[in-house]
Design an enzyme around this catalytic site. Structure first.
Site, PDB file in Angstrom:
ATOM      1  N   GLU A  47       0.812  -1.217   0.000  1.00 37.05           N
ATOM      2  CA  GLU A  47       0.000   0.000   0.000  1.00 37.05           C
ATOM      3  C   GLU A  47       0.848   1.271   0.000  1.00 37.05           C
ATOM      4  OE1 GLU A  47      -4.072   0.113   1.536  1.00 37.05           O
ATOM      5  OE2 GLU A  47      -3.106   1.017   3.280  1.00 37.05           O
ATOM      6  N   LYS A  49       0.558   4.898   1.162  1.00 32.37           N
ATOM      7  CA  LYS A  49      -0.215   5.685   2.128  1.00 32.37           C
ATOM      8  C   LYS A  49       0.685   6.792   2.663  1.00 32.37           C
ATOM      9  CE  LYS A  49      -2.341   3.294   5.312  1.00 32.37           C
ATOM     10  NZ  LYS A  49      -2.570   2.531   6.576  1.00 32.37           N
ATOM     11  N   LYS A 109      -8.056   2.499  -3.090  1.00 37.22           N
ATOM     12  CA  LYS A 109      -8.523   2.348  -1.714  1.00 37.22           C
ATOM     13  C   LYS A 109      -9.042   3.692  -1.221  1.00 37.22           C
ATOM     14  CE  LYS A 109      -7.325   0.510   2.818  1.00 37.22           C
ATOM     15  NZ  LYS A 109      -6.293  -0.147   3.644  1.00 37.22           N
ATOM     16  N   GLU A 158     -14.131  -5.469   2.168  1.00 31.42           N
ATOM     17  CA  GLU A 158     -13.443  -5.498   3.461  1.00 31.42           C
ATOM     18  C   GLU A 158     -14.450  -5.248   4.581  1.00 31.42           C
ATOM     19  OE1 GLU A 158     -11.465  -1.912   5.750  1.00 31.42           O
ATOM     20  OE2 GLU A 158     -10.203  -2.533   4.072  1.00 31.42           O
ATOM     21  N   ASN A 179     -10.159  -6.695   8.085  1.00 32.08           N
ATOM     22  CA  ASN A 179      -9.268  -5.646   8.579  1.00 32.08           C
ATOM     23  C   ASN A 179      -9.198  -5.763  10.090  1.00 32.08           C
ATOM     24  OD1 ASN A 179      -7.834  -3.290   9.147  1.00 32.08           O
ATOM     25  ND2 ASN A 179      -8.798  -2.168   7.477  1.00 32.08           N
ATOM     26  N   GLU A 209      -5.740  -7.819   6.450  1.00 32.75           N
ATOM     27  CA  GLU A 209      -5.394  -6.407   6.276  1.00 32.75           C
ATOM     28  C   GLU A 209      -5.032  -5.760   7.607  1.00 32.75           C
ATOM     29  OE1 GLU A 209      -8.190  -4.209   3.793  1.00 32.75           O
ATOM     30  OE2 GLU A 209      -9.198  -6.100   3.387  1.00 32.75           O
ATOM     31  N   SER A 210      -3.959  -4.997   7.602  1.00 30.14           N
ATOM     32  CA  SER A 210      -3.484  -4.199   8.742  1.00 30.14           C
ATOM     33  C   SER A 210      -2.797  -5.066   9.799  1.00 30.14           C
ATOM     34  CB  SER A 210      -4.623  -3.401   9.392  1.00 30.14           C
ATOM     35  OG  SER A 210      -5.235  -2.518   8.477  1.00 30.14           O
TER      36      SER A 210
END
Length: 256
Positions: A47, A49, A109, A158, A179, A209-210
């Site tokens: 990602e 970000k 996203k 998600e 997530n 995710e994360s």
């Protein structure tokens, strides 16, 4: 008001400013996210970000195009680009430029709540887009999925809150993500992946995710049955995201 509610308030205002675009403006061959994540072993969605509500500015004066090229060279299966500006420092222009700079699938996203944003996604050349169940009601989620399918765009559904699990299971999306970041307070809990894995549709590509920082974390989610991991903050915070991904994937080969 929690962070998710703040973001959604801003999104509703932004949607009102979006000019109508032709939903039929498909620009060329779409790169399949599903195919990219279906290869043996655990795949990485890297990602881009620039900042976040939980971290603030992550890399000052970052070069997103160089980061994207470095991600691809390091072995990323796909790239996720945050396009929200107020909270995450992204833009649609970055999305388009990244898509033109790499040959792997690029995901938009954002907090997509209206089909106008999907038209934007097409216009700025993304291959797929994110839909967050926690940001939509069931009818809204299903409507946006339908729009995406008509355009032959792929999407990643998600969710975090357990209350969405049954409905998402019924929708049976091709790519689904858990997530482990609570979108209301931004805290992460990697053990949440274990709790939720059995709630996901059997045949879906499953994305963690994360909260993933180490090769051990990748092994953990892989052993649970996830096919892919979306990794952003932990890579960006190193200051050299491409090198960090190369190291993470190299170490994961040893551990998995």
């Amino acid at each position: 008001m929690n962070i998710l509610d703040q973001i959604l308030d801003v999104k509703r205002q932004e949607v009102q400013q979006i000019q109508n675009m032709d939903l039929g403006e498909i620009y060329g061959q779409i790169r399949s996210l599903k195919d990219a994540l279906s290869k043996p072993g655990i795949s990485i969605i890297s990602e881009i970000k620039m900042k976040s509500p939980s971290e603030g500015v992550i890399i000052p004066n970052a070069d997103p195009l160089q980061i994207a090229k470095d991600y691809e060279a390091a072995g990323a299966a796909a790239i996720s680009v945050l396009t929200d500006q107020p909270f995450f420092g992204g833009s649609l222009d970055i999305l388009k430029a990244v898509r033109e700079a790499v040959s792997i699938p690029v995901i938009r996203k954002d907090f997509i709540i209206d089909e106008k944003q999907i038209a934007e996604t097409v216009h700025y050349h993304a291959d797929a887009f994110l839909l967050i169940a926690d940001a939509l009601d069931q009818d809204g989620l299903q409507q946006l999925m339908t729009v995406g399918k008509k355009l032959e765009l792929e999407f990643l559904i998600e969710f975090h809150a357990e209350k969405h699990a049954e409905f998402v299971f019924e929708l049976n999306p091709e790519v689904v993500g858990i997530n482990c970041r609570n979108l209301k307070n931004m805290a992460t809990d990697i053990t949440y992946f274990k709790k939720m894995i059995t709630s996901l549709p059997f045949n879906s590509i499953k994305v963690a995710e994360s909260g993933i920082y180490t090769a051990e974390d990748l092994k953990y989610v892989s052993d649970l049955g996830y096919d892919a991991a979306l990794v952003g903050t932990s890579l960006m915070k190193t200051g050299n995201p491409g090198k960090a991904l190369e190291t993470l994937l190299g170490l994961s080969l040893i551990h998995i």
